[in-house]
Each structure stands twice: as structure tokens, then as C-alpha cells.
Design an enzyme around this catalytic site. Structure first.
Site, short mmCIF file in Angstrom:
data_model
loop_
_atom_site.label_atom_id
_atom_site.label_comp_id
_atom_site.label_asym_id
_atom_site.label_seq_id
_atom_site.Cartn_x
_atom_site.Cartn_y
_atom_site.Cartn_z
N ASN A 211 0.99 -1.14 0.09
CA ASN A 211 -0.04 -0.02 -0.05
C ASN A 211 0.98 1.21 0.28
O ASN A 211 2.21 1.10 0.12
CB ASN A 211 -0.95 -0.15 1.12
CG ASN A 211 -0.17 -0.12 2.38
OD1 ASN A 211 0.73 0.87 2.86
ND2 ASN A 211 -0.04 -1.32 3.25
N ASP A 280 -3.49 -6.81 5.22
CA ASP A 280 -4.57 -7.51 6.05
C ASP A 280 -4.30 -9.05 5.45
O ASP A 280 -4.64 -9.94 6.20
CB ASP A 280 -5.88 -7.00 5.96
CG ASP A 280 -6.25 -5.87 6.68
OD1 ASP A 280 -5.52 -5.72 7.68
OD2 ASP A 280 -6.87 -4.99 6.48
N LYS A 290 9.40 -16.36 -11.23
CA LYS A 290 8.36 -15.07 -11.83
C LYS A 290 7.19 -15.80 -12.52
O LYS A 290 7.39 -16.75 -13.25
CB LYS A 290 9.42 -14.49 -12.62
CG LYS A 290 8.63 -13.23 -13.15
CD LYS A 290 9.27 -12.43 -13.97
CE LYS A 290 8.66 -11.27 -14.90
NZ LYS A 290 9.24 -10.73 -16.16
N PHE A 324 -4.05 3.14 15.15
CA PHE A 324 -4.39 4.13 14.14
C PHE A 324 -5.62 3.47 13.26
O PHE A 324 -5.62 2.41 12.99
CB PHE A 324 -3.18 4.68 13.23
CG PHE A 324 -2.40 5.89 13.65
CD1 PHE A 324 -1.73 5.46 14.80
CD2 PHE A 324 -2.64 7.02 13.01
CE1 PHE A 324 -1.01 6.89 15.12
CE2 PHE A 324 -1.88 8.12 13.38
CZ PHE A 324 -1.24 7.94 14.81
N LYS A 338 -13.07 -0.37 16.20
CA LYS A 338 -11.66 -0.82 16.56
C LYS A 338 -11.07 -0.57 17.83
O LYS A 338 -10.16 -1.43 18.34
CB LYS A 338 -10.65 -0.13 15.39
CG LYS A 338 -10.93 -0.68 14.12
CD LYS A 338 -10.07 0.08 12.94
CE LYS A 338 -10.45 -0.47 11.51
NZ LYS A 338 -9.87 0.19 10.40
N LYS A 342 -9.79 -3.98 19.88
CA LYS A 342 -8.74 -4.30 19.69
C LYS A 342 -8.25 -4.01 21.39
O LYS A 342 -6.92 -3.95 21.60
CB LYS A 342 -7.87 -3.35 18.79
CG LYS A 342 -8.18 -3.99 17.38
CD LYS A 342 -7.18 -3.55 16.44
CE LYS A 342 -7.99 -3.84 14.91
NZ LYS A 342 -6.87 -3.56 13.95
N1 CTP Z 1 -3.03 -3.46 12.34
C1 CTP Z 1 -2.36 -4.39 12.85
N2 CTP Z 1 -2.05 -5.81 12.00
C2 CTP Z 1 -2.90 -5.70 10.99
C3 CTP Z 1 -3.83 -4.87 10.40
C4 CTP Z 1 -3.79 -3.68 11.36
O1 CTP Z 1 -1.46 -4.27 13.83
N3 CTP Z 1 -2.88 -6.89 10.46
C5 CTP Z 1 -3.00 -2.20 12.97
C6 CTP Z 1 -2.71 -0.89 12.19
O2 CTP Z 1 -1.36 -0.53 12.49
C7 CTP Z 1 -3.55 0.05 12.57
C8 CTP Z 1 -4.89 -0.60 13.19
O3 CTP Z 1 -4.32 -2.01 13.31
O4 CTP Z 1 -3.05 0.78 14.08
C9 CTP Z 1 -6.01 -0.35 12.44
O5 CTP Z 1 -5.62 -0.39 11.09
P1 CTP Z 1 -6.58 -0.52 9.78
O6 CTP Z 1 -5.93 -0.93 8.45
O7 CTP Z 1 -7.17 0.79 9.96
O8 CTP Z 1 -7.76 -1.42 10.19
P2 CTP Z 1 -7.82 -3.12 10.24
O9 CTP Z 1 -7.90 -3.46 11.59
O10 CTP Z 1 -7.02 -3.79 9.32
O11 CTP Z 1 -9.43 -3.11 9.53
P3 CTP Z 1 -9.96 -2.86 8.23
O12 CTP Z 1 -8.80 -2.83 7.09
O13 CTP Z 1 -11.07 -3.74 7.98
O14 CTP Z 1 -10.58 -1.30 8.34
#
Ligand code: CTP
Length: 398
Positions: A211, A280, A290, A324, A338, A342
């Protein structure tokens, strides 16, 4: 709180070294931040840069000789010493460091330095062998013991042709250390773990899922915490940012590597701030070669990565945990969810997708959501300002 150099009285001491040209840029940067700068040069510094340059840029007369500049020159060094908020000597030669270590006052700069009671940042710059010589190292140790802050010189190719430590660090770096000298150490004794940047999930040896996270928010938090006296460990995904000073940076690539590194480093941590944009999902299997474009359509099978933050929320005992939430819609609802799911103390929510806020931007517009259900929307501001406000709030709560 974020330290502004605006209206601060800074005295810049310039000695006779080839790096004196860099102090012109340092002065320019200080003036850009609206600091009030006065320059004291040694006699030898004039061989490298003329006082007129410093006079024009600082807007003040330059002090070189205690007895040359008219009636009040003999006392101006005392007055400058009393008014200074901080002092930076860049470049600092072996000579001035020796005088400082020995308490010798035989010119304007060395006399001024004895009269100063505010923080002094000394930036040595000289030939590597001179720098590493036993008397020099002894003198550096002595001034450090006296409370002077010494910025170790950078290593590299020097003007004299040798290679090794001795280079004056870049002005931006000196400025960062000067701000650190002025910042109250309200997080001294605290251990902080920060995650930053994106993760990369390999598809085959030459491709990955990721990303656009630049890591700027996490790096700003790590730098702000270090300036405030905390011991900082940062677990960083691949980013294009300089390694911050005095921070242990552990580089990782994948979410799994980030998870393992975070869990093995969480012992003794007081505050955990997870800014990383963790993928995720990852490809179920990584192709060993490749992938060739033989098919008209290609479907990748993905599997869920561990949620590091959620796991920390479940594992935490006394640690303060900050997450975040990057959202494209319904910020309050998603961030609130969240925060609860969490088990966080604070979540910083921001709406991503605008050029001035979120991924890659220099600025961020965020809302802080607290465990007790309250929220605090902040205006659009630079990421280092957001970092300091977040640390202010954490310091208040803990
Ligand atoms: N985070 C994490 N590990 C993951 C995904 C997210 O530690 N596998 C943490 C990020 O560092 C951030 C928070 O979770 O502090 C929220 O991340 P975000 O991408 O906004 O949300 P997700 O929990 O991944 O949920 P969604 O993608 O469904 O919005």
C-alpha cells in the site's frame, strides 16, 4: 510539546574548519524557523567564511574579538550568554573542544562558552586521526561529563582525503539535535515501541502486495518521542526515509515478520503506538519463480494476516496501547469499533484519500478517540505536530 525555534535566542559558534561553509546553511535554516541568531566566530574561522555573510544572514553584528568592536564588545559576550536559550558550535575544531575541556578563555568564543548556562551542542568536525586521537577523545569525554551535548561526527570521505568519522553532519540533522536539546524530557525513562510504514507480501520473487504508506507519521512519532527523552524502538516496513537519530530501527518486510519482531520486543515496553499500514492479507503461496503471463486471467489466493494490534490488545498488561484507523468513510463508527475490539487506550482516526491528509502527505487531519468515549478532533497540521500532541495526551493520561 513541540519545540518551536521561533523567537528563541540561539548563539551559533563557528570555528576555523573546512565545514564552516555548512554553518552558513545552518544559520539560514535557523532564520527560516524565525530564531533570533547571533554568531560568534573564532579568528581562524574568517579564513573560511567572511563575517559579512553571517552578519547579513543573522541581521546582527558578528562577534570575533573581545576588544575590537567598540565599547560594549567586552561585555556583549556575557549578555549574549545570559540571553541564549541554546548554543550550537558548528563546526567545532579540536582547538575549541580542548579549550572547553580545559576551561581556557582566550578569545570571544571560548570566553562566551564559560559564561553560558543553557544547553550547548558541540558538533566536532576534523580529520579522522585528529578526532580519534587520545587527547581529543579524552577532551570529548570531559565536556560530555560537564553536561555539554556532543553530536558525533558523521563518517565518510573528508576534505583532507581520509575516510572515517570527522564530517560535520548536515544542517537539518544539527537542527533536529538542537530542538532535542531544547525539548523538556517528559518521557525520560519510558520505553516506546512504534510500528511504521507498509508491509510487503510477496507474490513471486519480483512482485508483492503493498500500500502507499510512506511511514512519515510513525517516523514523526518516533522522532518526537526520542526528542522528549524516551527510549524508542521502531519496527519499520520498507520506506524511503532517513534513519532517525538515537532510535533503534528494526527493518522488516512482511506482516508476519513485523508481528514476530513486535512480539519479541514488547517486553518492558511502556507505550506501544502502531501506525503501520499492515497488509491484512498475503498470497497463500509464494511462487518460487516469476509468474509468466500465459493465462488471460489470474486469480491470487489470499489468506488473512495476523492482526498485530489486536493481539497486543489481548496480551497487554500495563502497557499503553495506541492504534491508528485509516478510513475512507464513517470514521467515528469504524474507529470506535476498532478501539473496543482491539482493547486500545487511544485510536487516532483519519480519513484517507485526500492529498493533504493520510498516506504520503506531510500533513494529517485526525481525530483522537479515547477509551472513555470522548473524542478530540484536531485541525489539519504537520505530522510532527500531530506526533507531539499525541505524546502530550499520552503523557497526561499515564
Ligand atoms: N493493524 C495491525 N495488524 C494488522 C492490521 C492492522 O496491527 N494486520 C493495526 C494498524 O497498525 C492500525 C490498526 O491496526 O494501528 C488499524 O488498521 P486499519 O488498516 O485501519 O484497520 P484494520 O484493523 O486492518 O481493519 P479494516 O482493514 O477492516 O479497516
Amino acid at each position: 510539546m513541540k519545540i518551536e525555534l521561533k523567537n528563541k535566542n540561539i548563539v551559533l559558534g563557528v570555528c576555523g574548519g573546512i565545514a564552516a561553509y555548512k554553518s552558513v546553511e545552518l544559520l539560514r535554516r535557523l532564520k527560516k524557523e524565525a530564531a533570533n541568531v547571533r554568531v560568534i566566530m573564532t579568528e581562524n574561522a574568517q579564513w573560511f567564511v567572511g563575517p559579512v555573510t553571517f552578519e547579513a544572514l543573522s541581521g546582527h553584528p558578528v562577534c570575533i574579538n573581545l576588544f575590537e568592536n567598540g565599547d560594549d564588545a567586552t561585555i556583549s559576550h556575557i549578555q549574549w550568554a545570559e540571553e541564549a536559550d541554546a548554543v550550537v558550535i558548528a563546526p567545532a575544531t579540536a582547538n575549541i573542544i580542548g579549550k572547553l575541556a580545559g576551561g581556557i578563555a582566550d578569545d570571544a568564543l571560548s570566553t562566551f562558552l564559560l559564561a553560558v548556562t543553557t544547553p550547548v551542542l558541540v558538533c566536532p568536525s576534523m580529520n579522522t586521526n585528529m578526532y580519534l586521537s587520545p587527547p581529543m577523545q579524552r577532551n570529548i569525554q570531559t565536556i560530555k561529563t560537564d553536561g555539554v551535548i556532543v553530536l558525533e561526527p558523521a563518517a565518510g570521505e573528508l576534505a583532507c582525503g581520509t575516510e572515517g568519522p570527522g564530517r560535520l553532519p548536515e544542517p537539518e540533522f544539527i537542527l533536529d539535535r538542537l530542538k532535542a536539546c531544547l525539548t523538556p524530557k517528559d518521557l525520560k525513562g519510558k520505553k516506546i515501541l512504534v510500528t511504521a510504514g507498509p508491509t510487503r507480501e510477496p507474490i513471486d520473487p519480483v512482485r508483492f502486495i503493498s500500500n502507499p504508506s510512506s511511514g512519515k507519521m510513525g517516523y514523526a512519532i518516533a522522532r518526537a518521542a526520542e526528542q522528549r527523552g524516551a527510549d524508542v524502538v521502531m519496527v519499520s516496513g520498507p520506506v524511503d526515509l532517513p534513519t532517525p537519530f538515537n532510535i533503534e530501527v528494526i527493518k522488516v518486510e512482511t506482516a508476519q515478520e513485523m508481528a514476530e519482531t513486535v512480539f519479541s520486543n514488547m517486553k518492558d515496553i511502556d507505550i506501544m503506538i502502531m501506525t503501520a499500514a499492515v497488509s491484512d492479507y498475503r498470497p497463500k503461496a509464494q511462487a518460487s519463480q516469476k509468474i509468466k503471463k500465459v493465462k488471460e486471467e489470474l486469480v491470487l489466493d489470499l489468506t488473512r494476516n495476523q492482526d498485530i494490534l489486536k493481539e497486543l490488545g489481548a496480551k497487554k498488561t500495563t502497557q499503553f496501547l495506541v492504534g491508528f484507523a485509516a478510513e475512507t468513510e464513517r470514521l467515528e463508527e469504524h474507529a470506535g469499533q476498532k478501539l473496543k475490539e482491539k482493547n486500545l487506550d487511544i485510536i487516532i482516526g483519519n480519513l484517507v484519500g485526500s492529498p493533504t491528509s493520510g498516506f504520503q502527505a506531510e500533513t494529517n487531519q485526525v481525530t483522537i478517540f479515547y477509551k472513555d468515549g470522548s473524542k478530540e478532533p484536531l485541525p489539519l497540521m504537520k505530522k510532527d505536530e500531530v506526533a507531539h500532541i499525541l505524546l502530550d495526551r499520552i503523557a497526561d493520561i499515564i
